[in-house]
Structure formats: structure tokens, C-alpha cells
Design a protein around this motif. Sequence first.
Motif, mmCIF file in Angstrom:
data_model
loop_
_atom_site.group_PDB
_atom_site.id
_atom_site.type_symbol
_atom_site.label_atom_id
_atom_site.label_comp_id
_atom_site.label_asym_id
_atom_site.label_seq_id
_atom_site.Cartn_x
_atom_site.Cartn_y
_atom_site.Cartn_z
ATOM 1 N N GLY A 61 0.821 -1.208 0.000
ATOM 2 C CA GLY A 61 0.000 0.000 0.000
ATOM 3 C C GLY A 61 0.850 1.251 0.000
ATOM 4 O O GLY A 61 0.606 2.199 -0.752
ATOM 5 N N GLU B 162 1.270 3.952 -3.087
ATOM 6 C CA GLU B 162 1.106 5.395 -2.937
ATOM 7 C C GLU B 162 2.319 6.143 -3.487
ATOM 8 O O GLU B 162 2.190 7.186 -4.138
ATOM 9 C CB GLU B 162 0.899 5.728 -1.464
ATOM 10 C CG GLU B 162 0.512 7.173 -1.204
ATOM 11 C CD GLU B 162 0.088 7.373 0.230
ATOM 12 O OE1 GLU B 162 -0.858 8.143 0.459
ATOM 13 O OE2 GLU B 162 0.703 6.769 1.132
ATOM 14 N N GLU C 23 -1.970 4.938 -5.619
ATOM 15 C CA GLU C 23 -2.999 5.408 -4.684
ATOM 16 C C GLU C 23 -3.557 4.296 -3.792
ATOM 17 O O GLU C 23 -4.734 4.273 -3.446
ATOM 18 C CB GLU C 23 -4.134 6.094 -5.452
ATOM 19 C CG GLU C 23 -3.652 7.271 -6.298
ATOM 20 C CD GLU C 23 -4.756 7.896 -7.140
ATOM 21 O OE1 GLU C 23 -5.920 7.903 -6.691
ATOM 22 O OE2 GLU C 23 -4.451 8.374 -8.251
ATOM 23 N N ARG C 24 -2.708 3.325 -3.438
ATOM 24 C CA ARG C 24 -3.083 2.215 -2.548
ATOM 25 C C ARG C 24 -4.214 1.363 -3.112
ATOM 26 O O ARG C 24 -4.928 0.669 -2.377
ATOM 27 C CB ARG C 24 -3.456 2.724 -1.149
ATOM 28 C CG ARG C 24 -2.276 3.344 -0.406
ATOM 29 C CD ARG C 24 -2.628 3.769 0.998
ATOM 30 N NE ARG C 24 -1.454 4.265 1.687
ATOM 31 C CZ ARG C 24 -0.663 3.545 2.480
ATOM 32 N NH1 ARG C 24 -0.944 2.266 2.673
ATOM 33 N NH2 ARG C 24 0.393 4.081 3.072
ATOM 34 N N TYR C 25 -4.356 1.359 -4.414
ATOM 35 C CA TYR C 25 -5.442 0.613 -5.058
ATOM 36 C C TYR C 25 -5.317 -0.888 -4.789
ATOM 37 O O TYR C 25 -4.270 -1.488 -5.014
ATOM 38 C CB TYR C 25 -5.410 0.869 -6.567
ATOM 39 C CG TYR C 25 -6.489 0.158 -7.353
ATOM 40 C CD1 TYR C 25 -7.804 0.607 -7.323
ATOM 41 C CD2 TYR C 25 -6.189 -0.961 -8.112
ATOM 42 C CE1 TYR C 25 -8.791 -0.040 -8.044
ATOM 43 C CE2 TYR C 25 -7.168 -1.625 -8.837
ATOM 44 C CZ TYR C 25 -8.467 -1.157 -8.799
ATOM 45 O OH TYR C 25 -9.453 -1.798 -9.507
ATOM 46 N N ASP D 279 -6.067 -2.676 0.612
ATOM 47 C CA ASP D 279 -6.704 -2.743 1.931
ATOM 48 C C ASP D 279 -7.665 -3.929 1.996
ATOM 49 O O ASP D 279 -8.285 -4.299 0.992
ATOM 50 C CB ASP D 279 -7.482 -1.454 2.221
ATOM 51 C CG ASP D 279 -6.572 -0.266 2.433
ATOM 52 O OD1 ASP D 279 -5.440 -0.469 2.915
ATOM 53 O OD2 ASP D 279 -6.975 0.867 2.111
ATOM 54 N N ARG E 162 -10.880 -4.544 2.866
ATOM 55 C CA ARG E 162 -12.149 -3.882 3.147
ATOM 56 C C ARG E 162 -13.245 -4.428 2.243
ATOM 57 O O ARG E 162 -12.977 -5.067 1.229
ATOM 58 C CB ARG E 162 -12.017 -2.361 2.930
ATOM 59 C CG ARG E 162 -11.093 -1.681 3.932
ATOM 60 C CD ARG E 162 -10.942 -0.190 3.663
ATOM 61 N NE ARG E 162 -10.139 0.460 4.678
ATOM 62 C CZ ARG E 162 -10.611 0.961 5.813
ATOM 63 N NH1 ARG E 162 -11.923 0.889 6.070
ATOM 64 N NH2 ARG E 162 -9.829 1.530 6.694
ATOM 65 N N ARG F 232 -16.317 -4.193 -0.489
ATOM 66 C CA ARG F 232 -16.532 -3.386 -1.682
ATOM 67 C C ARG F 232 -17.476 -2.226 -1.368
ATOM 68 O O ARG F 232 -18.481 -2.389 -0.682
ATOM 69 C CB ARG F 232 -17.135 -4.223 -2.806
ATOM 70 C CG ARG F 232 -16.164 -5.169 -3.479
ATOM 71 C CD ARG F 232 -16.764 -5.742 -4.747
ATOM 72 N NE ARG F 232 -15.855 -6.671 -5.400
ATOM 73 C CZ ARG F 232 -14.899 -6.295 -6.244
ATOM 74 N NH1 ARG F 232 -14.729 -5.013 -6.523
ATOM 75 N NH2 ARG F 232 -14.121 -7.196 -6.812
ATOM 76 N N ALA F 233 -17.150 -1.068 -1.911
ATOM 77 C CA ALA F 233 -18.024 0.092 -1.807
ATOM 78 C C ALA F 233 -18.952 0.136 -3.019
ATOM 79 O O ALA F 233 -18.865 -0.689 -3.937
ATOM 80 C CB ALA F 233 -17.180 1.364 -1.722
ATOM 81 N N SER G 132 -14.945 -0.354 -5.610
ATOM 82 C CA SER G 132 -13.576 -0.388 -5.073
ATOM 83 C C SER G 132 -13.613 -0.925 -3.642
ATOM 84 O O SER G 132 -14.656 -0.946 -2.981
ATOM 85 C CB SER G 132 -12.957 1.008 -5.093
ATOM 86 O OG SER G 132 -13.693 1.876 -4.241
ATOM 87 N N TYR G 133 -12.446 -1.345 -3.149
ATOM 88 C CA TYR G 133 -12.369 -1.886 -1.790
ATOM 89 C C TYR G 133 -12.142 -0.750 -0.795
ATOM 90 O O TYR G 133 -11.072 -0.637 -0.177
ATOM 91 C CB TYR G 133 -11.238 -2.903 -1.694
ATOM 92 C CG TYR G 133 -11.444 -4.134 -2.550
ATOM 93 C CD1 TYR G 133 -12.450 -5.047 -2.261
ATOM 94 C CD2 TYR G 133 -10.638 -4.383 -3.650
ATOM 95 C CE1 TYR G 133 -12.646 -6.174 -3.038
ATOM 96 C CE2 TYR G 133 -10.819 -5.505 -4.436
ATOM 97 C CZ TYR G 133 -11.830 -6.400 -4.129
ATOM 98 O OH TYR G 133 -12.019 -7.511 -4.906
ATOM 99 N N THR G 134 -13.151 0.068 -0.602
ATOM 100 C CA THR G 134 -13.036 1.222 0.302
ATOM 101 C C THR G 134 -14.122 1.219 1.364
ATOM 102 O O THR G 134 -14.331 2.224 2.036
ATOM 103 C CB THR G 134 -13.092 2.536 -0.494
ATOM 104 O OG1 THR G 134 -14.299 2.558 -1.275
ATOM 105 C CG2 THR G 134 -11.889 2.683 -1.414
#
Length: 628
Positions: A508, A512, A517-519, A522, A524, A526-527, A531-533
Amino acid sequence: MSTPRTVRLTTAQALVRFLAHQYTERDGLRQRLIAATWGIFGHGNVAGIGQALLETGPAAMPFLQGRNEQAMVHAAVGYARARGRLSTHAVTTSIGPGATNLVTGAALATINRIPVLLLPGDVFATRPADPVLQQLEVPYAGDVSVNDALRPVSRYFDRITRPEALVPAALQAMRVLTDPVATGAVTLALPQDVQAEAYDWPEDFFAERVWTVRRPRADRAEVAAAAAAIRAAERPLLIAGGGVRHSGAEAALAAFAEATGIPVASTQAGKGSLRHDHPADVGAVGHTGTATADDLARSADLVIAAGTRLTDFTTASATLFQDPGVRFLGLNPDPYDAHKQAALPLVGDARETLDALRAELAGHRVDTAYEQTYRKAKGYWEGLVDRAFHTPDESARPTQAQVLGLLDALVDDTDVIVNAAGSLPGDLHRLWRTRSPGQYHVEYGYSCMGYEIPAAIGVALAEPGRPVWALVGDGSYLMNPTELVTAVQEGLPVKVVILDNHGYASIGGLSEAVGGERYGTDYRRRALDTSYTGAVLPVDLAANAASLGMAVIRARTVRDLREALAEARRADRPTCVYAETETPDTVSGPPPAQAWWDVPVAETATRTSAVRAREEYDRQAAARRRHL
């Protein structure tokens, strides 16, 4: 003339009996070359090697039951490294996925030059049923199997298609395993029908054999030329690599440094060659190095590369050594490595050659001002380490560096720290204060996630009684936790420290830095934008470790963690300490990278982060140079 005596055995029985009689010897110390065999059985080895191990018995060939084939190789590598490459394990698998699962472990062993014997099952040599279950059919080549994937990652490979072919192949395998230059993964692919086939073996094949592990001495002319170069240098720097450790040359290196005053930096594999508090030790070098060592490297006019491959992390991707007239001495038993960077070669064993070089340099010492300068710089760096280790708030979640600080305050010379991937190797290389040879066990030649736990098991088997710590991030843990079951089964009191930062934190940070951009780094949900945000995943790694039989201690704060680590160190059973770590701020965190690492950045992009990252990349890359 009498007829040679023979004994009728299957090929597998003969191989196991042969391995039980192989020994190494170096400096008068003799030990078993193949101390045990790891195995997971399937149709490709259960009736062959499996039956042979049963028939031979554990007294002659101890058996260790694994859960994952790659992990079994890691355990064998951990064992072999802890034993100074003088003793190792064999690993047997079935055909198909069992065999291909060996590839990553084999690559790790060969890249790090650690001996391990691989015995994968193979498809029928006689082809009575073709194809068999799990056979890869190659229309243009009938003699190819999935085991051929092991060829490029093995230092020796043979497929035993007839029983009698085992005799020369087994002897060649032992030769490579005990060669300090050629060693690595050795593969004997064993067709399942040949494993079970009987043959009249000469009894001499099973005679006890002792393989002498050589200490080749550098040519006298090379030693004289190297000594002349050192005498002419004003700012020499010695970089200690894994070859110093493999040679057992720590005392010779200390004597050399004390006699000459030359500072000693270390690679990941070489860290621990000198104690952290030795006056000449200036710490880690390269991308994950200390400011002290990297500044010395930038200004050095002579670099003595002792037992190192000079990888991109060590050389900061060819940007570190900036003195216009810098020259290199390559002290290595492998001529390939000894000549890197257009070096003056010193082809020989590290211990023997350092002793010869010290004798040739009798009376020579670097300028007093040079010694005073690097010792002062070392003191400044130690202050930065103290700051990173400091825990001002006992009720807060610890940072990763503070975890290392708590361990630093707890351990003594006997402890072993095992790690391999993520952000931990960088922090360990820069910050860890190594107290004894073998304490620092970081695999960074292949930087293989999932190495830590099985390797810790291997170390615990090699050095019973030493506290062995496997430090793993959540990413590495999820890659390969299954050998926790083996630790529980064998009653090995390894201490597994899981540091949970909910993702691939190391990548990550790299993402960056290079405009990514840490794509995708993480852990997390899915939003809505896919994306995994979203929210952090509700994964309970401590509960997972407990379900595999580990004693588990959860630590939420610095105070909890200090107590948990002390309890784990006292434990006589496999124990896991679980802690979520806090992202450090710029004041309390570890010092940043002191040298560059070349990770190419998109040459064209529309996102601002990537554009800026490319500008920085071009600026850093301009400092690259070839040393001729």
C-alpha cells in the motif's frame, strides 16, 4: 574375485536407506545431511516413499507430517539455514498439485542458496495407463510432466525412470546439496511405478558417506591485490552478506574489523555477522538501510562485498555508490558473484579469506578521523531507533516499530526472530539490534509471504530450546497459516506474533509512492463504486489461530502487548500473540528509507499522483550508474 553383495529393495526403500547414511563434515563437525523427511501422501508417493519410510522406521529416517507442500519446503529451509547449511530435510509429495506446490519453496531455497532435497512423485515411467490421474499431457513431448516446472528453480534435477538410474543421480544430488557454491533445491522426480519397483542394489550404495563441505582459499595473488587496494583506500566499507553467515565467519569478520577499523554494513542475509554494539557495525545498507551505512556507501572509495550478491535492495538499484572512483572487491566462493560490479575478485570462503586478508594487512588501519566519523553517525542513528521504539502512551495501540521495541527489551542472545515479507523486513533491517549469530532470520532473497511460520518450525527443530519468534503481518498470515497445526502436533513452542493492519500495508505504501494510490491493498468490503473502500473486513485472525490449536493472547494496548510477549516467551507450548497496529506518525515512526529502490512508474498517465510519481522516478533514476 568375489561377486559384490546385493540387497533387494524397491527404489523408494533404497533411496530412504541411502539418505539415512549421508553425512557432512566441516571443521571436524560431522552431522546427518538429511535429518528428516517431510511428507504429504497421495497416490503418487504413498505406496513408494510412504511405504519406504514406514519400513525403514523413524530411528533411521524421522518423518514429519506437513499440511502444505510449499510450507514443508520453507520448514526445511528454515532448518537448513539454522544448521549452517550443513544439514537439511527432504520433502516428498504426490504427483500433480502436490508437486507443483513445491515450486515456490524451491525458488526460495535456490535464490537464497539453502540446500533442500525435493522428492516429488511423477507419472508412470512405463505408461501402462496413459494419462493417469493428474497427468499433464503435452502433445509434442511424451516425457514432460508437471515436475519439469521444477527444473529452472532447482540446482540439480533428474527424473529416475529406471531403478538403477538412482545410483548416479543420488550421488550427484548429495554433491550439489553439500557444495557451498552450487547448493539450493535439488529435485529427484520419482515416477510412481519406479518407486515401487524392486532391484538388486549393491550394498556399497548404502555405505556411510561423509561429504566434506569445502572452504576454498582465495589465490595468493588475489589476496595481495586486494590488500593493496585496501591500503590505498581512504574510505573503505565492508558489506557483509549471507556468505559470511553461511561460512561461520563472524569471528573472522570481527577480528578483521578490529584490526583495520573498516566499518561493516550488512545486507538482510548478513545482518548479525557482527553484534549490533560492535564498534565497527554501522547497520543495514541499501534501500532498507541506516543513514550511517548508506552515507558511508555513497562516499566509499572501496567497497568490500563479502558474501553478498549485491542485489538491487543492497545497491539501491545502482544509485548508492556515488564516489566517482569507487572500486569493488568481490569476496565470494562463487566467481559469478565475485566479479560483479567489475570487482577485483577474491574467490574463496569468507572465513579463510578474511583471515588471509587480515594477515596480509598487518599493521594497516584506516584513518582515526574516519573511525570517529562513522562511530558518531552510528550513535546518532541509535538515537533514532530509541525514538521509534519509545512507547509514551501505554494505553494506545502500538505501532509496528514499538512492537519491535518491546521485543528488543525482552529478548536475549538465545532468541531467534523469523520474518520474510511486508513492511516488517524493512523495519527489522533498519532497527533490530542483533545480539548473536542466527538471531536475525529474515528471508529476503525471495521475500516470500507465508515463509515465517513454517520456517520458525524448522528453526525450532534445528535448535531446540531457543525461543523462536515468527513475526507476521495479516497478509502473510493469511497466505500460509496451516503449519500452525504442525507446531501443535509436534509440541514446538514457537511464538507467532500477528500484527494486523488490515491489508497489504507495505505494498500500500509502495503503491502510494508510485502513483497507485493504494489501489487494491486494503482488506475492506466493496463500496458502491466497486472499489475496496468500505468497512474493514470482520476477520478474526486470533480466533483462526486458536481454532488450529494455538494458545492465543490478544493485546489491545502497548501495556497489554508487553505482558503478552513476556507470557509467550515463557510458554512451553505453541503460542500466538495478536495485536492490531497503529499507523505511525512522522515523529514516532521509524526513519524513512535512506536510499532509493527502482520500481518503474507509468510513463504516461492522467492522474496527478502518477504524474508526480513519474517526475520523482526520473529524478532518482538519473543517479544510476554502471561500475566498470
